[in-house]
Design a protein around this motif. Structure first.
Motif, PDB file in Angstrom:
ATOM      1  N   LYS A 121       0.820  -1.211   0.000  1.00 57.75           N
ATOM      2  CA  LYS A 121       0.000   0.000   0.000  1.00 57.75           C
ATOM      3  C   LYS A 121       0.855   1.264   0.000  1.00 57.75           C
ATOM      4  O   LYS A 121       0.396   2.325  -0.424  1.00 57.75           O
ATOM      5  N   ALA A 122       2.091   1.151   0.484  1.00 59.48           N
ATOM      6  CA  ALA A 122       2.959   2.319   0.606  1.00 59.48           C
ATOM      7  C   ALA A 122       3.843   2.545  -0.620  1.00 59.48           C
ATOM      8  O   ALA A 122       4.631   3.494  -0.651  1.00 59.48           O
ATOM      9  N   VAL A 123       3.753   1.688  -1.618  1.00 59.29           N
ATOM     10  CA  VAL A 123       4.585   1.836  -2.819  1.00 59.29           C
ATOM     11  C   VAL A 123       4.254   3.151  -3.517  1.00 59.29           C
ATOM     12  O   VAL A 123       3.093   3.495  -3.716  1.00 59.29           O
ATOM     13  N   HIS A 124       5.293   3.881  -3.899  1.00 59.32           N
ATOM     14  CA  HIS A 124       5.098   5.161  -4.577  1.00 59.32           C
ATOM     15  C   HIS A 124       6.349   5.557  -5.331  1.00 59.32           C
ATOM     16  O   HIS A 124       7.423   4.979  -5.120  1.00 59.32           O
ATOM     17  N   ARG A 125       6.205   6.528  -6.202  1.00 61.41           N
ATOM     18  CA  ARG A 125       7.352   7.095  -6.902  1.00 61.41           C
ATOM     19  C   ARG A 125       8.125   7.976  -5.931  1.00 61.41           C
ATOM     20  O   ARG A 125       7.525   8.729  -5.160  1.00 61.41           O
ATOM     21  N   PRO A 126       9.448   7.907  -5.920  1.00 59.79           N
ATOM     22  CA  PRO A 126      10.213   8.673  -4.940  1.00 59.79           C
ATOM     23  C   PRO A 126      10.252  10.162  -5.240  1.00 59.79           C
ATOM     24  O   PRO A 126      10.270  10.582  -6.404  1.00 59.79           O
ATOM     25  N   GLY A 127      10.279  10.962  -4.168  1.00 56.95           N
ATOM     26  CA  GLY A 127      10.528  12.383  -4.301  1.00 56.95           C
ATOM     27  C   GLY A 127      12.026  12.625  -4.425  1.00 56.95           C
ATOM     28  O   GLY A 127      12.832  11.689  -4.385  1.00 56.95           O
ATOM     29  N   ASN A 128      12.421  13.879  -4.556  1.00 58.92           N
ATOM     30  CA  ASN A 128      13.837  14.201  -4.737  1.00 58.92           C
ATOM     31  C   ASN A 128      14.700  13.743  -3.569  1.00 58.92           C
ATOM     32  O   ASN A 128      15.809  13.231  -3.764  1.00 58.92           O
ATOM     33  N   VAL A 129      14.207  13.916  -2.350  1.00 62.68           N
ATOM     34  CA  VAL A 129      14.998  13.520  -1.182  1.00 62.68           C
ATOM     35  C   VAL A 129      15.190  12.008  -1.154  1.00 62.68           C
ATOM     36  O   VAL A 129      16.293  11.506  -0.907  1.00 62.68           O
ATOM     37  N   GLU A 130      14.120  11.264  -1.424  1.00 62.59           N
ATOM     38  CA  GLU A 130      14.222   9.802  -1.441  1.00 62.59           C
ATOM     39  C   GLU A 130      15.138   9.317  -2.561  1.00 62.59           C
ATOM     40  O   GLU A 130      15.936   8.386  -2.372  1.00 62.59           O
TER      41      GLU A 130
END
Length: 210
Positions: free
Chosen positions: A164-173
């Motif tokens: 459920k927490a899978v997502h595209r990363p932001g710049n920091v990640e």
């Protein structure tokens, strides 16, 4: 007389002091914004230098699990792979992201001649077999993200939370996954003892006195 002069000086300085206070940003305690991090263009260049397509990078979160930096790398042709590890339990969740689609048939038959138990779980697929279980998430652009774990060390509820927490990363990640650019290729070192003709072996000949 002295009190009058002091009152006059205070009246003149008060607008200057108020103007100075108004330039400080609320909540920061400082007007220095600090150094800016890398932008998305630079981060995507780092990803491509690792032979990974930026659009295939996905990340997740799970309580007690942290990504193992040395596990980050390419999967398949230009896909992405990373392992999340729990120091407390020793469990590991492997994330794979690659191009493809997911159907009931392809979920139940992950490879020719192989069979697995597969069921629909909301927008995801849940598959078990050979002591492992996994969640498969069809994403936009014909991308499938897989979360794979050992059934004995990671239970389904934990794996589902990670799915459920899978997502595209932001710049920091993304910067944390790819902290430094890949080293640039260097030109061959010119050796002064190589002759201009012949097979290129070093000239080890001795003079008449040798």
């Amino acid at each position: 007389m002295i009190r009058t002069v002091r009152a006059l000086l205070l009246a003149l300085l008060l607008p200057v002091l108020l103007a100075g206070c108004g330039t400080e940003k609320a909540g920061t305690g400082t007007t220095d914004p600090g150094p800016a991090g890398p932008d998305r263009t630079e981060l995507d260049a780092r990803v491509r230098a690792s032979q990974i397509a930026p659009e295939l990078v996905y990340v997740t979160e799970a309580a007690g699990f942290t990504v193992a930096q040395q596990s980050v790398g390419v999967y398949g042709g230009d896909g992405f792979s990373a392992a999340y590890w729990s120091q407390e339990t020793g469990g590991q969740i492997q994330l794979y992201s690659d191009r493809g689609t997911m159907t009931a048939q392809s979920c139940a038959e992950p490879s020719p001649g192989a069979h697995a138990d597969c069921e629909r779980d909301g927008p995801r697929w849940y598959r078990t077999g050979s002591g492992q279980h996994e969640y498969l998430l069809p994403e936009k652009g014909d991308v499938v993200v897989r979360l794979v774990a050992d059934s004995a060390t990671v239970d389904r509820a934990v794996l589902l939370d990670a799915a459920k927490a899978v997502h595209r990363p932001g710049n920091v990640e993304l910067a944390a996954l790819f902290p430094t650019p890949a080293p640039a290729a260097t030109a061959p070192v010119e050796r002064g003892d190589l002759p201009p003709v012949g097979d290129g072996a070093p000239d080890n000949g001795v003079g008449t006195s040798g």
